[in-house]
Design a protein around this motif. Structure first.
Motif, PDB file in Angstrom:
ATOM      1  N   PRO A  22      12.564 -24.270 -40.856  1.00  0.00           N
ATOM      2  CA  PRO A  22      13.976 -23.878 -40.727  1.00  0.00           C
ATOM      3  C   PRO A  22      14.108 -22.401 -40.340  1.00  0.00           C
ATOM      4  N   LEU A  23      15.125 -22.107 -39.527  1.00  0.00           N
ATOM      5  CA  LEU A  23      15.339 -20.725 -39.091  1.00  0.00           C
ATOM      6  C   LEU A  23      15.509 -19.784 -40.277  1.00  0.00           C
ATOM      7  N   LEU A  24      16.163 -20.284 -41.333  1.00  0.00           N
ATOM      8  CA  LEU A  24      16.382 -19.426 -42.498  1.00  0.00           C
ATOM      9  C   LEU A  24      15.055 -18.955 -43.090  1.00  0.00           C
ATOM     10  N   MET A  25      14.048 -19.852 -43.109  1.00  0.00           N
ATOM     11  CA  MET A  25      12.734 -19.478 -43.635  1.00  0.00           C
ATOM     12  C   MET A  25      12.057 -18.449 -42.731  1.00  0.00           C
ATOM     13  N   VAL A  26      12.222 -18.597 -41.418  1.00  0.00           N
ATOM     14  CA  VAL A  26      11.636 -17.626 -40.478  1.00  0.00           C
ATOM     15  C   VAL A  26      12.256 -16.246 -40.705  1.00  0.00           C
ATOM     16  N   ILE A  27      13.565 -16.225 -40.936  1.00  0.00           N
ATOM     17  CA  ILE A  27      14.239 -14.951 -41.230  1.00  0.00           C
ATOM     18  C   ILE A  27      13.672 -14.332 -42.511  1.00  0.00           C
ATOM     19  N   PHE A  28      13.473 -15.155 -43.538  1.00  0.00           N
ATOM     20  CA  PHE A  28      12.892 -14.655 -44.790  1.00  0.00           C
ATOM     21  C   PHE A  28      11.474 -14.133 -44.587  1.00  0.00           C
ATOM     22  N   TRP A  29      10.673 -14.839 -43.742  1.00  0.00           N
ATOM     23  CA  TRP A  29       9.308 -14.386 -43.483  1.00  0.00           C
ATOM     24  C   TRP A  29       9.299 -12.939 -43.020  1.00  0.00           C
ATOM     25  N   PHE A  30      10.100 -12.676 -42.001  1.00  0.00           N
ATOM     26  CA  PHE A  30      10.050 -11.341 -41.405  1.00  0.00           C
ATOM     27  C   PHE A  30      10.715 -10.297 -42.304  1.00  0.00           C
ATOM     28  N   PHE A  31      11.682 -10.712 -43.093  1.00  0.00           N
ATOM     29  CA  PHE A  31      12.377  -9.733 -43.924  1.00  0.00           C
ATOM     30  C   PHE A  31      11.594  -9.398 -45.194  1.00  0.00           C
ATOM     31  N   PHE A  32      10.978 -10.425 -45.820  1.00  0.00           N
ATOM     32  CA  PHE A  32      10.296 -10.198 -47.101  1.00  0.00           C
ATOM     33  C   PHE A  32       8.790 -10.062 -46.959  1.00  0.00           C
ATOM     34  N   LEU A  33       8.158 -10.808 -46.042  1.00  0.00           N
ATOM     35  CA  LEU A  33       6.706 -10.799 -45.952  1.00  0.00           C
ATOM     36  C   LEU A  33       6.171  -9.725 -45.013  1.00  0.00           C
ATOM     37  N   ALA A  34       6.926  -9.387 -43.964  1.00  0.00           N
ATOM     38  CA  ALA A  34       6.435  -8.394 -43.012  1.00  0.00           C
ATOM     39  C   ALA A  34       6.113  -7.054 -43.677  1.00  0.00           C
ATOM     40  N   PRO A  35       6.958  -6.546 -44.598  1.00  0.00           N
ATOM     41  CA  PRO A  35       6.596  -5.289 -45.269  1.00  0.00           C
ATOM     42  C   PRO A  35       5.286  -5.396 -46.041  1.00  0.00           C
ATOM     43  N   ALA A  36       5.025  -6.551 -46.677  1.00  0.00           N
ATOM     44  CA  ALA A  36       3.775  -6.722 -47.426  1.00  0.00           C
ATOM     45  C   ALA A  36       2.578  -6.785 -46.500  1.00  0.00           C
ATOM     46  N   VAL A  37       2.776  -7.377 -45.305  1.00  0.00           N
ATOM     47  CA  VAL A  37       1.668  -7.542 -44.360  1.00  0.00           C
ATOM     48  C   VAL A  37       1.415  -6.263 -43.577  1.00  0.00           C
ATOM     49  N   PHE A  38       2.491  -5.641 -43.074  1.00  0.00           N
ATOM     50  CA  PHE A  38       2.335  -4.486 -42.191  1.00  0.00           C
ATOM     51  C   PHE A  38       2.490  -3.140 -42.908  1.00  0.00           C
ATOM     52  N   GLY A  39       2.976  -3.150 -44.139  1.00  0.00           N
ATOM     53  CA  GLY A  39       3.045  -1.923 -44.913  1.00  0.00           C
ATOM     54  C   GLY A  39       4.271  -1.068 -44.668  1.00  0.00           C
TER      55      GLY A  39
ATOM     56  N   GLN B 227      16.806  -5.608 -37.382  1.00  0.00           N
ATOM     57  CA  GLN B 227      15.595  -5.777 -36.576  1.00  0.00           C
ATOM     58  C   GLN B 227      14.800  -6.998 -37.028  1.00  0.00           C
ATOM     59  N   SER B 228      14.716  -7.208 -38.341  1.00  0.00           N
ATOM     60  CA  SER B 228      14.034  -8.404 -38.853  1.00  0.00           C
ATOM     61  C   SER B 228      14.718  -9.670 -38.336  1.00  0.00           C
ATOM     62  N   ALA B 229      16.052  -9.655 -38.356  1.00  0.00           N
ATOM     63  CA  ALA B 229      16.791 -10.838 -37.912  1.00  0.00           C
ATOM     64  C   ALA B 229      16.564 -11.099 -36.423  1.00  0.00           C
ATOM     65  N   ILE B 230      16.568 -10.057 -35.596  1.00  0.00           N
ATOM     66  CA  ILE B 230      16.365 -10.245 -34.154  1.00  0.00           C
ATOM     67  C   ILE B 230      14.965 -10.783 -33.869  1.00  0.00           C
ATOM     68  N   ILE B 231      13.949 -10.234 -34.544  1.00  0.00           N
ATOM     69  CA  ILE B 231      12.576 -10.730 -34.337  1.00  0.00           C
ATOM     70  C   ILE B 231      12.482 -12.199 -34.739  1.00  0.00           C
ATOM     71  N   ALA B 232      13.117 -12.552 -35.856  1.00  0.00           N
ATOM     72  CA  ALA B 232      13.091 -13.955 -36.298  1.00  0.00           C
ATOM     73  C   ALA B 232      13.780 -14.857 -35.270  1.00  0.00           C
ATOM     74  N   LEU B 233      14.907 -14.412 -34.726  1.00  0.00           N
ATOM     75  CA  LEU B 233      15.607 -15.207 -33.712  1.00  0.00           C
ATOM     76  C   LEU B 233      14.751 -15.380 -32.458  1.00  0.00           C
ATOM     77  N   ILE B 234      14.073 -14.304 -32.053  1.00  0.00           N
ATOM     78  CA  ILE B 234      13.206 -14.375 -30.862  1.00  0.00           C
ATOM     79  C   ILE B 234      12.075 -15.376 -31.088  1.00  0.00           C
TER      80      ILE B 234
END
Length: 231
Positions: free
Chosen positions: A73-90, A97-104
């Motif tokens: 689901p798109l909502l999960m993709v949005i959560f991935w980039f908003f909550f997990l990206a900081p943990a992965v990329f620091g 910006q998180s929302a636009i990347i998820a939409l792309i």
């Protein structure tokens, strides 16, 4: 009825607090949609072409990408980039910006399938004829196959982009100040006119999507006339 609340906040619905504050409302939704459309087109085109490749190291990763993203689901993709990206990329990304990347990322998986179907719909003789002129496979794809296939894909692209425009409303869940968020803010502040407020933003979404759909129909009709003249 309290339509005066809608009228008094109409500028906030349209462009948020700008120019005295951050841009928001419908203007933010449209900007997110445009950025998402631009990024999703190019990413989807690359993934779609890789999906068509006979080389497994290109084909298999693109297949996995498409299936995983389309099955999420798109909502999960949005959560991935908003909550997990900081943990992965620091580092933290701004919510918009998180929302636009998820939409792309989400829309590009569907664009890739449109590209694949568009190329496969062409007669196989097109590639053979192009290769017969001395072009490599990549040159034939870039100069002969894709230009023809992309014309046939235009209506599907626009329909996907209409869906993306509506999907921008999900960015509200991570705090992006787009149209749905501004309506919720006004509703929470006034608590008098939820019907009038949400009817208004529904109309605004409809107007934007209707314009895009009409554009798609006109573009499809023009493409059909162009192809008919060249037969």
């Amino acid at each position: 009825m309290h339509w005066d609340i809608v009228w008094n906040n109409l500028d906030y619905f349209l462009w948020g607090a700008y120019p005295n504050g951050p841009l928001g409302g419908l203007a933010m939704s449209i900007l997110m949609a445009l950025a998402g459309i631009f990024g999703a087109f190019w990413l989807g085109l690359v993934v779609g072409v890789c999906r068509l490749s006979s080389r497994k190291w290109l084909n298999m990763p693109s297949l996995v990408y498409i299936e995983v993203i389309r099955g999420t689901p798109l909502l999960m993709v949005i959560f991935w980039f908003f909550f997990l990206a900081p943990a992965v990329f620091g580092f933290n990304l701004p919510d918009w910006q998180s929302a636009i990347i998820a939409l792309i990322v989400f829309t590009s998986a569907y664009i890739a399938e449109i590209v694949r179907a568009g190329v496969l719909s062409l007669p196989k003789g097109q590639m053979e004829a192009a290769r017969g002129t001395g072009l490599s496979h990549t040159q034939a794809m870039i100069h002969v196959i894709l230009p023809q296939a992309l014309q046939n894909m235009i209506p599907s692209f626009v329909n996907q982009f209409v869906s993306l425009t509506k999907d921008t409303s999900l960015a509200y869940i991570i705090g992006v100040n787009e149209l749905t968020k501004t309506a919720t803010q006004v509703n929470n502040r006034t608590m008098k006119a939820p019907f009038e407020i949400f009817i208004t933003i529904a109309v605004l979404y409809f107007v934007v999507c209707f314009v895009l759909t009409e554009f798609s129909r006109r573009l499809e009709a023009r493409t059909n006339r162009y192809q008919a003249r060249n037969r």
